[in-house]
Scaffold this motif. Sequence first.
Motif, mmCIF file in Angstrom:
data_model
loop_
_atom_site.group_PDB
_atom_site.id
_atom_site.type_symbol
_atom_site.label_atom_id
_atom_site.label_comp_id
_atom_site.label_asym_id
_atom_site.label_seq_id
_atom_site.Cartn_x
_atom_site.Cartn_y
_atom_site.Cartn_z
ATOM 1 N N ALA A 1 58.257 -1.037 58.705
ATOM 2 C CA ALA A 1 59.460 -0.797 59.491
ATOM 3 C C ALA A 1 60.330 -2.041 59.416
ATOM 4 O O ALA A 1 59.850 -3.154 59.637
ATOM 5 C CB ALA A 1 59.091 -0.486 60.932
ATOM 6 N N LEU A 2 61.579 -1.845 59.089
ATOM 7 C CA LEU A 2 62.512 -2.947 58.982
ATOM 8 C C LEU A 2 63.122 -3.238 60.342
ATOM 9 O O LEU A 2 63.296 -2.359 61.160
ATOM 10 C CB LEU A 2 63.617 -2.594 57.982
ATOM 11 C CG LEU A 2 63.142 -2.165 56.602
ATOM 12 C CD1 LEU A 2 64.324 -1.716 55.750
ATOM 13 C CD2 LEU A 2 62.405 -3.296 55.909
ATOM 14 N N GLY A 3 63.447 -4.468 60.557
ATOM 15 C CA GLY A 3 64.086 -4.821 61.811
ATOM 16 C C GLY A 3 65.599 -4.711 61.714
ATOM 17 O O GLY A 3 66.120 -4.081 60.803
ATOM 18 N N PRO B 1 69.383 -5.448 60.826
ATOM 19 C CA PRO B 1 70.230 -4.405 61.377
ATOM 20 C C PRO B 1 69.954 -3.012 60.832
ATOM 21 O O PRO B 1 70.600 -2.056 61.226
ATOM 22 C CB PRO B 1 71.623 -4.847 60.935
ATOM 23 C CG PRO B 1 71.374 -5.449 59.581
ATOM 24 C CD PRO B 1 70.033 -6.124 59.675
ATOM 25 N N ASN B 2 69.008 -2.870 59.928
ATOM 26 C CA ASN B 2 68.831 -1.597 59.236
ATOM 27 C C ASN B 2 67.955 -0.592 59.979
ATOM 28 O O ASN B 2 68.207 0.592 59.931
ATOM 29 C CB ASN B 2 68.230 -1.836 57.851
ATOM 30 C CG ASN B 2 69.154 -2.633 56.956
ATOM 31 O OD1 ASN B 2 70.338 -2.365 56.906
ATOM 32 N ND2 ASN B 2 68.615 -3.609 56.257
ATOM 33 N N TYR B 3 66.899 -1.060 60.591
ATOM 34 C CA TYR B 3 65.962 -0.198 61.300
ATOM 35 C C TYR B 3 65.422 0.931 60.450
ATOM 36 O O TYR B 3 65.090 1.982 60.951
ATOM 37 C CB TYR B 3 66.605 0.396 62.571
ATOM 38 C CG TYR B 3 66.972 -0.660 63.581
ATOM 39 C CD1 TYR B 3 68.291 -0.891 63.924
ATOM 40 C CD2 TYR B 3 65.992 -1.435 64.180
ATOM 41 C CE1 TYR B 3 68.622 -1.859 64.853
ATOM 42 C CE2 TYR B 3 66.307 -2.396 65.110
ATOM 43 C CZ TYR B 3 67.627 -2.609 65.436
ATOM 44 O OH TYR B 3 67.953 -3.568 66.357
ATOM 45 N N GLY B 4 65.359 0.748 59.164
ATOM 46 C CA GLY B 4 64.815 1.784 58.298
ATOM 47 C C GLY B 4 63.347 1.537 58.007
ATOM 48 O O GLY B 4 62.702 0.695 58.635
ATOM 49 N N TYR B 5 62.821 2.273 57.052
ATOM 50 C CA TYR B 5 61.429 2.159 56.642
ATOM 51 C C TYR B 5 61.381 2.135 55.123
ATOM 52 O O TYR B 5 62.034 2.944 54.466
ATOM 53 C CB TYR B 5 60.609 3.355 57.135
ATOM 54 C CG TYR B 5 60.553 3.512 58.641
ATOM 55 C CD1 TYR B 5 61.612 4.070 59.330
ATOM 56 C CD2 TYR B 5 59.430 3.119 59.355
ATOM 57 C CE1 TYR B 5 61.564 4.215 60.711
ATOM 58 C CE2 TYR B 5 59.362 3.269 60.737
ATOM 59 C CZ TYR B 5 60.438 3.814 61.404
ATOM 60 O OH TYR B 5 60.385 3.962 62.754
ATOM 61 N N THR B 6 60.573 1.247 54.578
ATOM 62 C CA THR B 6 60.402 1.153 53.134
ATOM 63 C C THR B 6 58.965 1.496 52.777
ATOM 64 O O THR B 6 58.044 1.170 53.537
ATOM 65 C CB THR B 6 60.739 -0.269 52.655
ATOM 66 O OG1 THR B 6 62.102 -0.544 52.954
ATOM 67 C CG2 THR B 6 60.537 -0.411 51.158
#
Lengths: 115, 115
Positions: free
Chosen positions: B96-98, B100-105
Amino acid sequence: GESVGLHLPTLSVQEGDNSIINCAYSNSASDYFIWYKQESGKGPQFIIDIRSNMDKRQGQRVTVLLNKTVKHLSLQIAATQPGDSAVYFCAETNRREAAGNKLTFGGGTRVLVKP
Amino acid sequence: SAVISQKPSRDICQRGTSLTIQCQVDSQVTMMFWYRQQPGQSLTLIATANQGSEATYESGFVIDKFPISRPNLTFSTLTVSNMSPEDSSIYLCSVALGAPNYGYTFGSGTRLTVV
């Protein structure tokens, strides 16, 4: 070797046409939604996301629509190309602007682009 | 976004043995996730791995079968223990990315075949 999407519903699209992939989600508390593309032999790749305070978001050749009333998400791909052939998954989570909540994936749709 | 290196990329294992899958991230991340993708299926979350605490397992998955390590903020391992042919799947790690993206890789996955 194994292939992704062997048993998933398939959408056959003529090259150049628009594609629409649908997804029904179950958790009314979900506030963040993501579409992923998965090609054979690869992990899911991010396409586009949308927060629950929006009903439409556009990217390059892709548009995501969110209908919270009926808990429905769709991905539109404009001018579908052979490179768009893959399996597409929607995913949902309840993020509340905090990092780290788990994703729940939808069943997936295999898109097959015909030349 | 974070870059994930997952290995091995594939393996064929004898039933009754164990395989440890490694996931290395190029930046520090708080939350890491392990998924299973059975042939032709969508992704199912196995567990969430936080550094410095025990992994949190989803219903249907237990620590004895899928022990997880998370020794630091850039690395995690998943072990598939006492394997049977039913464990043949793709195993994927995700972060989980923090802001500003809040996405998932996602990593590219480990394709496991148990014979």
